[in-house]
Every structure is written in C-alpha cells, then in structure tokens.
Motif scaffolding. Structure first.
Motif, PDB file in Angstrom:
ATOM      1  N   GLN A 155       0.824  -1.209   0.000  1.00 23.26           N
ATOM      2  CA  GLN A 155       0.000   0.000   0.000  1.00 23.26           C
ATOM      3  C   GLN A 155       0.855   1.255   0.000  1.00 23.26           C
ATOM      4  OE1 GLN A 155      -3.623   0.840  -0.124  1.00 23.26           O
ATOM      5  NE2 GLN A 155      -2.237   2.494  -0.693  1.00 23.26           N
ATOM      6  N   PRO A 180      -4.953   4.721  -2.874  1.00 16.81           N
ATOM      7  CA  PRO A 180      -5.280   3.878  -1.717  1.00 16.81           C
ATOM      8  C   PRO A 180      -6.159   2.708  -2.110  1.00 16.81           C
ATOM      9  CG  PRO A 180      -6.624   5.852  -1.699  1.00 16.81           C
ATOM     10  CD  PRO A 180      -5.627   6.036  -2.812  1.00 16.81           C
ATOM     11  N   SER A 181      -5.947   1.587  -1.456  1.00 15.19           N
ATOM     12  CA  SER A 181      -6.774   0.402  -1.647  1.00 15.19           C
ATOM     13  C   SER A 181      -7.401   0.049  -0.296  1.00 15.19           C
ATOM     14  CB  SER A 181      -5.938  -0.772  -2.165  1.00 15.19           C
ATOM     15  OG  SER A 181      -6.689  -1.972  -2.142  1.00 15.19           O
TER      16      SER A 181
END
Length: 280
Positions: free
Chosen positions: A112, A118-119
């Motif tokens: 990340q 962003p995930s």
C-alpha cells in the motif's frame, strides 16, 4: 513537506504549493497566499510533473474532509481491535501463527505504501492481520505473572500520547517545520539501524544482543521509541491538515487513516516493550 510516514511521503501535501492541482480544482487556497512565508514552498514533488500525473477531480469526487479522515481512521482502528480480539482469544499460545500474521501485515503495508492510490481492501487487510499479531503477542505477555495487565497499560499509554500530541499540535506548542522533519527522520533512521543491528546480534550471538531491549539501556531505548512515535503523530497531523486544506480527493482519507494507524501501532508496541522492561 514530505512526511516520514511512507503512506504520506508519496502524496506531497504541501502548504507551499498545495496538493498538486487541488487549489484550482477544489477551490482551495492558492499558492500565492503563502508565497515567501511558507517554509515548505516548492517542496511538492508533484508540482513540476506533467499534467497527466496530477490527480483529477470529477463531479463525482469531492474533496476530503476531516469527517472522512475520522470515519476511516475509526474503521481501520476498529479492524485492528477486532483482529486483536481474535488473536488474544484464540492464538495466544500459537506464536508462530501470530508472527506469520505480522509478517503478512508488513507485506500488505509495504504494498500500500508504494501504491499511488489507496486500496481500502489492502488497508483493512493490513489492519486485521496487524491486530491478530498484536493481540496474540499481547495475550502471551499478559499471561506472564510479572507482566499481567501490561497490555492494558500500553493501550492507556498510547491513548495518552495521542491526546497529548493532538493538544500540543493544535495549540502550536509543537510546530512541524522542515528542520523538525529532518531531525525526526535522522533520529528514526538511527533508531531503526540500531534495532536491526541488535536483532542481528540476538540471532547470531544469542542472548539480548547489544542490550537495547533490557536493563537501563533498554528503558532508554524504549523511551526514545515512544518519543519518536509521538513525533511521527505530529507529522501525520500536519499531513492530514494540509490534505483537508488543499482539497485532496476524498479517497486520500483512507491513506490518512492508514498512516495514523501505523503510527499508533508503533507507539503501542514500543510502549508495551517499555512497560515489560520496567515491570520485569
């Protein structure tokens, strides 16, 4: 300014130039309002990039607000707590599994950190696995006769550090400047290098390595670790404040939550080790 936190260091929140492209697109303050007075002017790594690399707003994407940051930080920390509960209740005696969860959380965190966007799945996965690791290790420590109650003390200590740093930052007792950032970065690098050297001596030489995790030297090292975590919090607050002020996209609130969570995890772990040394 670029934060020591890898989550924010790729984002370029800056009071000098704004978050690339957000001033004009989101109605944020323009760079000229701060020209000449801002120590971060020109520090935005995105400011000179080609336009196609700048984040683009669409009618469906509104700027990040403080409420977004609070909500997603609460969700991420809640996931850590849920994972910690599972680890505490079911994995206290299975340290190998707990360490595996910690390593997996580290991998997800690095993935990340190096992603441009962003995930939420990665962030929540990191939070869950980190929680399992911390819960299992905390349960193991809590079962030791001399250390019963130490995890709760570490939680209370972490909360106290967070509140104290938030008050200090909001009242401008602590000001995050370029010099402040350089000092914290150098101190953090030295701390991490010493930790790594100590770990290598423990693995290959046995015992407590160089003694950074026991006795008087261990107490000093633990205090330094907690203080560094507190300074990282101030830097994270600065990045969140700038992101909101300069209209970062709403999705960036996930990165704010991720950054704050990683810092709080650091503080909790250093606090727990410090308390363990003091009570052992």
């Amino acid at each position: 300014m670029r934060s020591s936190n890898p989550v924010f260091s790729r984002r370029g929140f800056s009071r000098g130039t704004g978050y690339a492209g957000f001033n004009a697109q989101a109605g944020g303050p323009t760079a000229t309002q701060y020209a000449g007075a801002n120590p971060y002017a020109g520090a935005n790594p995105y400011a000179t990039e080609a336009p196609q690399y700048a984040p683009q707003h669409t009618p469906q994407t509104r700027p990040m607000t403080m409420d977004d940051v609070v909500a997603r930080t609460g969700l991420t920390l809640g996931t850590v707590i849920a994972g910690a509960t599972v680890g505490w209740l079911f994995l206290t005696g299975q340290l190998a599994f707990a360490i595996g969860a910690g390593l997996a959380a580290t991998v997800l965190g690095f993935i990340q950190s190096f992603k441009r966007k962003p995930s939420p799945a990665l962030i929540l996965g990191y939070a869950a696995l980190e929680g399992v690791f911390l819960g299992a290790l905390s349960g193991f420590i809590n079962d030791l006769p001399k250390l019963n109650g130490a995890p709760m003390q570490a939680v209370l200590g972490t909360m106290a550090v967070f509140v104290a740093m938030l008050v200090a930052y909001k009242t401008r007792i602590i000001r995050v400047t370029a010099r402040f950032t350089r000092f914290v970065m150098i101190a953090a690098l030295g701390f991490l290098m010493l930790s790594l050297v100590n770990l290598l001596f423990m693995v290959f030489g046995g015992g407590d390595g160089l003694g950074f995790r026991s006795g008087g030297l261990g107490i000093l090292f633990g205090v330094v670790g907690v203080v560094l975590g507190a300074l990282f919090l101030a830097m994270d607050f600065k990045q969140v404040e700038d992101g909101v002020a300069y209209g970062a996209p709403r999705e960036e609130s996930w990165l704010a939550a991720f950054g704050l969570t990683t810092t709080l995890v650091w503080i909790y772990w250093e606090m727990l080790r410090l308390i363990s040394i003091l009570r052992d």
